[in-house]
Design a protein around this motif. Sequence first.
Motif, PDB file in Angstrom:
ATOM      1  N   PHE A 115      -4.945  -7.102   4.849  1.00 45.37           N
ATOM      2  CA  PHE A 115      -6.247  -6.806   4.248  1.00 45.37           C
ATOM      3  C   PHE A 115      -7.352  -6.852   5.307  1.00 45.37           C
ATOM      4  O   PHE A 115      -8.385  -6.189   5.152  1.00 45.37           O
ATOM      5  CB  PHE A 115      -6.528  -7.790   3.115  1.00 45.37           C
ATOM      6  CG  PHE A 115      -5.683  -7.527   1.905  1.00 45.37           C
ATOM      7  CD1 PHE A 115      -5.969  -6.467   1.053  1.00 45.37           C
ATOM      8  CD2 PHE A 115      -4.564  -8.310   1.636  1.00 45.37           C
ATOM      9  CE1 PHE A 115      -5.174  -6.210  -0.055  1.00 45.37           C
ATOM     10  CE2 PHE A 115      -3.764  -8.061   0.536  1.00 45.37           C
ATOM     11  CZ  PHE A 115      -4.064  -7.004  -0.304  1.00 45.37           C
TER      12      PHE A 115
ATOM     13  N   TRP B 203      -7.221  -3.407   6.871  1.00 47.37           N
ATOM     14  CA  TRP B 203      -7.794  -2.454   5.911  1.00 47.37           C
ATOM     15  C   TRP B 203      -9.316  -2.580   5.870  1.00 47.37           C
ATOM     16  O   TRP B 203     -10.041  -1.555   5.847  1.00 47.37           O
ATOM     17  CB  TRP B 203      -7.209  -2.715   4.522  1.00 47.37           C
ATOM     18  CG  TRP B 203      -7.977  -2.035   3.422  1.00 47.37           C
ATOM     19  CD1 TRP B 203      -7.952  -0.709   3.087  1.00 47.37           C
ATOM     20  CD2 TRP B 203      -8.909  -2.662   2.533  1.00 47.37           C
ATOM     21  NE1 TRP B 203      -8.804  -0.476   2.037  1.00 47.37           N
ATOM     22  CE2 TRP B 203      -9.399  -1.647   1.676  1.00 47.37           C
ATOM     23  CE3 TRP B 203      -9.364  -3.965   2.366  1.00 47.37           C
ATOM     24  CZ2 TRP B 203     -10.337  -1.918   0.686  1.00 47.37           C
ATOM     25  CZ3 TRP B 203     -10.286  -4.239   1.376  1.00 47.37           C
ATOM     26  CH2 TRP B 203     -10.761  -3.225   0.546  1.00 47.37           C
TER      27      TRP B 203
ATOM     28  N   SER C 187     -10.896  -0.944   8.882  1.00 50.94           N
ATOM     29  CA  SER C 187     -10.878   0.520   8.749  1.00 50.94           C
ATOM     30  C   SER C 187     -12.004   0.987   7.832  1.00 50.94           C
ATOM     31  O   SER C 187     -12.698   1.983   8.119  1.00 50.94           O
ATOM     32  CB  SER C 187      -9.525   0.987   8.194  1.00 50.94           C
ATOM     33  OG  SER C 187      -8.463   0.515   8.984  1.00 50.94           O
TER      34      SER C 187
ATOM     35  N   GLN D 142      -7.566   3.745  -2.077  1.00 49.37           N
ATOM     36  CA  GLN D 142      -7.593   2.524  -1.268  1.00 49.37           C
ATOM     37  C   GLN D 142      -6.233   1.818  -1.285  1.00 49.37           C
ATOM     38  O   GLN D 142      -5.818   1.236  -0.281  1.00 49.37           O
ATOM     39  CB  GLN D 142      -8.693   1.586  -1.771  1.00 49.37           C
ATOM     40  CG  GLN D 142     -10.091   2.140  -1.607  1.00 49.37           C
ATOM     41  CD  GLN D 142     -10.363   2.595  -0.177  1.00 49.37           C
ATOM     42  OE1 GLN D 142     -10.196   1.837   0.777  1.00 49.37           O
ATOM     43  NE2 GLN D 142     -10.783   3.841  -0.011  1.00 49.37           N
TER      44      GLN D 142
ATOM     45  N   ILE E  89      -4.176   3.465   1.259  1.00 48.43           N
ATOM     46  CA  ILE E  89      -4.517   3.053   2.627  1.00 48.43           C
ATOM     47  C   ILE E  89      -3.940   1.669   2.924  1.00 48.43           C
ATOM     48  O   ILE E  89      -3.419   1.423   4.021  1.00 48.43           O
ATOM     49  CB  ILE E  89      -6.046   3.075   2.812  1.00 48.43           C
ATOM     50  CG1 ILE E  89      -6.559   4.505   2.704  1.00 48.43           C
ATOM     51  CG2 ILE E  89      -6.441   2.480   4.164  1.00 48.43           C
ATOM     52  CD1 ILE E  89      -8.063   4.624   2.764  1.00 48.43           C
ATOM     53  N   VAL E  90      -4.004   0.743   1.946  1.00 48.07           N
ATOM     54  CA  VAL E  90      -3.412  -0.582   2.149  1.00 48.07           C
ATOM     55  C   VAL E  90      -1.903  -0.463   2.383  1.00 48.07           C
ATOM     56  O   VAL E  90      -1.343  -1.114   3.275  1.00 48.07           O
ATOM     57  CB  VAL E  90      -3.713  -1.490   0.940  1.00 48.07           C
ATOM     58  CG1 VAL E  90      -2.919  -2.799   1.039  1.00 48.07           C
ATOM     59  CG2 VAL E  90      -5.199  -1.803   0.863  1.00 48.07           C
TER      60      VAL E  90
ATOM     61  N   ARG F  47      -0.344   2.086   3.592  1.00 44.04           N
ATOM     62  CA  ARG F  47      -0.131   2.699   4.911  1.00 44.04           C
ATOM     63  C   ARG F  47      -0.313   1.668   6.026  1.00 44.04           C
ATOM     64  O   ARG F  47       0.436   1.665   7.001  1.00 44.04           O
ATOM     65  CB  ARG F  47      -1.101   3.864   5.093  1.00 44.04           C
ATOM     66  CG  ARG F  47      -0.647   4.865   6.130  1.00 44.04           C
ATOM     67  CD  ARG F  47      -1.553   6.065   6.138  1.00 44.04           C
ATOM     68  NE  ARG F  47      -2.928   5.727   6.486  1.00 44.04           N
ATOM     69  CZ  ARG F  47      -3.908   6.613   6.574  1.00 44.04           C
ATOM     70  NH1 ARG F  47      -3.660   7.873   6.309  1.00 44.04           N
ATOM     71  NH2 ARG F  47      -5.125   6.258   6.897  1.00 44.04           N
ATOM     72  N   VAL F  48      -1.308   0.781   5.861  1.00 42.09           N
ATOM     73  CA  VAL F  48      -1.505  -0.290   6.841  1.00 42.09           C
ATOM     74  C   VAL F  48      -0.293  -1.214   6.846  1.00 42.09           C
ATOM     75  O   VAL F  48       0.191  -1.625   7.915  1.00 42.09           O
ATOM     76  CB  VAL F  48      -2.794  -1.076   6.518  1.00 42.09           C
ATOM     77  CG1 VAL F  48      -2.863  -2.351   7.344  1.00 42.09           C
ATOM     78  CG2 VAL F  48      -4.019  -0.214   6.776  1.00 42.09           C
ATOM     79  N   TRP F  49       0.218  -1.542   5.662  1.00 44.39           N
ATOM     80  CA  TRP F  49       1.409  -2.398   5.571  1.00 44.39           C
ATOM     81  C   TRP F  49       2.591  -1.750   6.296  1.00 44.39           C
ATOM     82  O   TRP F  49       3.309  -2.424   7.061  1.00 44.39           O
ATOM     83  CB  TRP F  49       1.747  -2.639   4.098  1.00 44.39           C
ATOM     84  CG  TRP F  49       2.969  -3.463   3.881  1.00 44.39           C
ATOM     85  CD1 TRP F  49       3.065  -4.822   3.865  1.00 44.39           C
ATOM     86  CD2 TRP F  49       4.299  -2.967   3.651  1.00 44.39           C
ATOM     87  NE1 TRP F  49       4.356  -5.210   3.649  1.00 44.39           N
ATOM     88  CE2 TRP F  49       5.140  -4.096   3.509  1.00 44.39           C
ATOM     89  CE3 TRP F  49       4.858  -1.692   3.541  1.00 44.39           C
ATOM     90  CZ2 TRP F  49       6.507  -3.973   3.265  1.00 44.39           C
ATOM     91  CZ3 TRP F  49       6.213  -1.579   3.310  1.00 44.39           C
ATOM     92  CH2 TRP F  49       7.017  -2.710   3.167  1.00 44.39           C
TER      93      TRP F  49
END
Length: 354
Positions: A34, A37, A40, A297, A300-301, A303-305
Amino acid sequence: MTEAGGQRLEARFGILSCWRDGARRVTGAPSIVFGVWALSLLLALPLGVVLRGLIRDSLGSSLAADAAAEGVNYDWWNEFLQATGGIGTTFVPSIIGFAAPLRNLSDVMDNVPLAATLTSVVVAWLVVWALIAGGVFDRYARARTTHTPAFFAACGVFFFRFLRLGAIAAFAYWLLFRFVHGWLFVSVYPRWTRDLPVERDAFFIRLGLYLVFAALLALVNIVIDYAKVRAVVEDRRSMIGAIAAGARFVARHPRAAVGLYVLNTLVFVAVLVAYRLAAPGAEWRGPGMWVAFAIAQAYIVARVWAKLVFAASQIALFQSRLAHAGYAALPEQRALEPPIVEALGPAPAPPPRV
């Protein structure tokens, strides 16, 4: 089962266990997911505010504003794109829903230059990532909680090292896009498709060239990834030495390194497919727009993971194949009980007389 078959089975399950280990390390530190995220979002927020102002000035209190509030007003949208500049030129219909990630992928493979207004944001993000990457990699390498002072101490130690590594990586990518991409798609593709009577054959030739270029990009990615891993786990100061060490690791463990890269790529594709199924469309309006924002969102989280699992699983693979288990993952220090505990407890028994 033959010996070769047993080795292949062991290698496959070794890759799976490294990926599960990486996913466990990332899931065990949700604050990093987080945090990345949030960074970003903060970097993109100024551009969003500027774009909002351009749209508000264009719409004003006109009838086009009422039409835009009821749905997509394509007539106004085309007029806005013809009249605007800067960040406004990125407000195109392909930003809606699943079309946005497809457009980004297509732009990379076709070597489409990045919009000038987005270049500064991308560079800022790369600098921020170089700043926090040391702490993130150190946290995943130790596989235990590292508190805030230790996290930012690792960030400071590796910041300038990762900047130097990023400069070398940027030069390698520039060579690929400047020379190899131009040779494949400006020289080879026209020569091979000049006299083809069937357009379908030209499509498959271009698809094959895309695969060749993607494989070269993946090779550079893998070497740079393991250079980062070895820089942190082995506390290397020379980034040229780290790149050479990363290349040696990939050369000695090609099946595991490439297999894990492919597995992580498939996980990323699965995230894209999930977003494709849930992605909002242009017809979402009113309260549905907030639902669409939440879905975007969440994507996106996710994708970050997936990006962090990429790094953590590569760290797990390196530690399982080369690094000693206790090389980076030191045991957690347990705090001693304060003296007041001894005062409150029962009196210790006297030592026996000899």
